[in-house]
Each structure stands twice: as C-alpha cells, then as structure tokens.
Design an enzyme around this catalytic site. Structure first.
Site, PDB file in Angstrom:
ATOM      1  N   SER A 189      48.481  26.302 -13.628  1.00  0.00           N
ATOM      2  CA  SER A 189      47.210  25.754 -14.108  1.00  0.00           C
ATOM      3  C   SER A 189      47.259  24.230 -14.260  1.00  0.00           C
ATOM      4  O   SER A 189      46.286  23.542 -13.958  1.00  0.00           O
ATOM      5  CB  SER A 189      46.800  26.406 -15.435  1.00  0.00           C
ATOM      6  OG  SER A 189      47.776  26.183 -16.430  1.00  0.00           O
TER       7      SER A 189
ATOM      8  N   ASP B 258      59.344  25.438 -10.617  1.00  0.00           N
ATOM      9  CA  ASP B 258      59.540  26.409 -11.694  1.00  0.00           C
ATOM     10  C   ASP B 258      60.578  27.437 -11.279  1.00  0.00           C
ATOM     11  O   ASP B 258      60.787  27.680 -10.086  1.00  0.00           O
ATOM     12  CB  ASP B 258      58.221  27.118 -12.029  1.00  0.00           C
ATOM     13  CG  ASP B 258      58.264  27.790 -13.404  1.00  0.00           C
ATOM     14  OD1 ASP B 258      57.688  27.199 -14.347  1.00  0.00           O
ATOM     15  OD2 ASP B 258      58.843  28.876 -13.546  1.00  0.00           O
TER      16      ASP B 258
ATOM     17  N   ASP C  84      65.483  26.379 -10.564  1.00  0.00           N
ATOM     18  CA  ASP C  84      65.742  25.917 -11.919  1.00  0.00           C
ATOM     19  C   ASP C  84      65.753  24.387 -11.925  1.00  0.00           C
ATOM     20  O   ASP C  84      66.654  23.765 -11.364  1.00  0.00           O
ATOM     21  CB  ASP C  84      67.081  26.475 -12.397  1.00  0.00           C
ATOM     22  CG  ASP C  84      67.395  26.113 -13.843  1.00  0.00           C
ATOM     23  OD1 ASP C  84      66.685  25.262 -14.416  1.00  0.00           O
ATOM     24  OD2 ASP C  84      68.355  26.683 -14.384  1.00  0.00           O
TER      25      ASP C  84
ATOM     26  N   LYS D  61      56.200  18.911 -23.519  1.00  0.00           N
ATOM     27  CA  LYS D  61      55.850  19.797 -24.630  1.00  0.00           C
ATOM     28  C   LYS D  61      57.097  20.109 -25.450  1.00  0.00           C
ATOM     29  O   LYS D  61      58.182  20.300 -24.898  1.00  0.00           O
ATOM     30  CB  LYS D  61      55.249  21.102 -24.097  1.00  0.00           C
ATOM     31  CG  LYS D  61      54.890  22.084 -25.227  1.00  0.00           C
ATOM     32  CD  LYS D  61      54.120  23.274 -24.729  1.00  0.00           C
ATOM     33  CE  LYS D  61      55.000  24.309 -24.063  1.00  0.00           C
ATOM     34  NZ  LYS D  61      54.244  25.524 -23.710  1.00  0.00           N
TER      35      LYS D  61
END
Length: 241
Positions: free
Chosen positions: A83, A110, A127, A192
């Site tokens: 997204s 990812d 990874d 994040k």
C-alpha cells in the site's frame, strides 16, 4: 488407581488449557474483525483501491511535509502488501500517470512476496537486513541516489515488550545505515517504531545525518497503537575523505 486419576487430571488440565487458548484466540479474532468493520480507513482503502489502510499513514505524513515529489527515487522497505508503494508510485509519478511531470523510480523490498504494482520494481522474498539484498537494490539503481527511504517495517509481535522494542529499533537502524549510504543530499527518511525508551536516542542519531527530524503520529494510526514515525528531512550528505 492413583496413577490413573493423576493421568486423568493431567489430561483434564491440558484440555482446559487448550479450550481457554481457543477462546482467547476467538475473542481476539472477533475483536479484530469488529474493529476492521468499524474502521473508516478500511472502507476508504477499498474505495481507493489501496491494498490496506496503512496507505493513509503515508498519505497524511506526506500531505503535511511534502517530501515525496514527481521524478524522485524512493525505496520502500518492508513494503508488503504494497500500500505504501502504491502511494509512492502516484506521488513520484513512477507509474507515469502524469505525462507532464517527471517520472520517478520506486523500489519495494520485503521478506514476503509482493504482487506487481504499476510503476514499482519489486524485490520480493528478500530479507532487507541482509547486506547482499541491499547490494541488489544499489546495483539496480546504477549509481542513482535515493531521494527518500521509507519503512513501515515491524517484527511479528512476541508479546514480550522489551524484546519487540529492541527488534524494531534495530530494524530502524538498519534502514538508517542503508539510507545514509544510498541517499542524495537533502533526501528524507521515514521509519516506524513503537514508543519506547530508545525513541529519543534513535531521534538523536537520525539528527546526526538529517537537518530536520519530526516525531509523527498520523490520525490514521489507531489511537490504541504504540506506533509512531520518525521523519528525517534534508539529508546532510556524507563528507568524503
């Protein structure tokens, strides 16, 4: 007789324990489903064809700070299901939708497989923390420098808070080290993390390389979530000897 009774009680405890775990799992699943059904961002994501609601976190942050622009090179770390990459492709015009604007380059990586996204080069089943996979991204860019490196990456929660915090902080430092190596001067970084004791140290370390650092909690981030974002802007560049 006592042995048989003991075996029966052990079996009974095991069944009771499994039943409680099943009930807890079902309660957790029901709570998640209820929250999804009442979440306006979930419905909005469907309407706008985003793969999940997290797209709006990046949309909000970018609307406020305007760090994604047409023609840029942007790397999305921990991108699945994609997204954020969808948002990036639109903002930097890597999908070529705006024929009057410069076309950017979007890269997504990812551990999981990512289904194709128009205008995004995908490194799936890789990874990011492994140096050889970071090198594959650098090789793909053929000398081009990144204007932004963004990460919505997080580990699977173990339920042990300090352990989970340590892991996500280390992931942030992996992204920071990579961004410092591949970024153009005045580039941005967005990571994040979960609010924890190491937040300030990470903020200070990002500030060593970026002139402006912002702690951000977008409205689309659930209020009961400990997640926050650190945005570093105006990369200072590295001094070459």
């Amino acid at each position: 007789m006592n042995r048989g009774f003991s075996t029966f009680r052990t079996l009974q405890r095991k069944i009771t324990s499994n039943t409680l775990k099943s009930k807890q799992k079902n309660a957790s699943s029901n709570e998640w489903l209820s929250r999804q059904l009442s979440d306006p961002y979930v419905e909005k994501a469907k309407q706008m064809n985003y793969r999940c609601r997290s797209a709006f976190k990046l949309v909000e942050i970018n609307n406020k700070y305007q760090f994604l622009k047409p023609g840029q090179v942007v790397i999305d770390v921990g991108a699945a299901p994609g997204s954020w990459s969808q948002v990036i492709a639109n903002k930097i015009n890597s999908n070529g939708q705006d024929q009057n604007a410069p076309k950017g380059i979007a890269v997504a990586i990812d551990k999981q497989q990512i289904y194709p996204i128009d205008g995004v080069t995908i490194f799936g089943n890789m990874d990011f923390t492994k140096p050889e996979n970071q090198e594959k991204i650098t090789h793909f860019l053929e000398g081009k420098r990144a204007n932004a490196v963004v990460s919505d990456m997080a580990p699977s929660a173990s339920g042990i808070r300090h352990l989970d915090n340590d892991i996500i902080i280390e992931l942030c430092y992996n992204v920071l080290r990579f961004a410092v190596k591949v970024s153009e001067q005045n580039a941005s970084i967005l990571v994040k993390l979960w609010q924890c004791g190491e937040t300030k140290q990470l903020e200070n370390d990002i500030a060593r390389f970026y002139k402006n650092v912002k702690l951000v909690k977008p409205d689309s981030s659930r209020s009961d979530s400990a997640e926050i974002f650190l945005l570093g802007m105006d990369f200072k560049g590295l001094k070459e000897n």
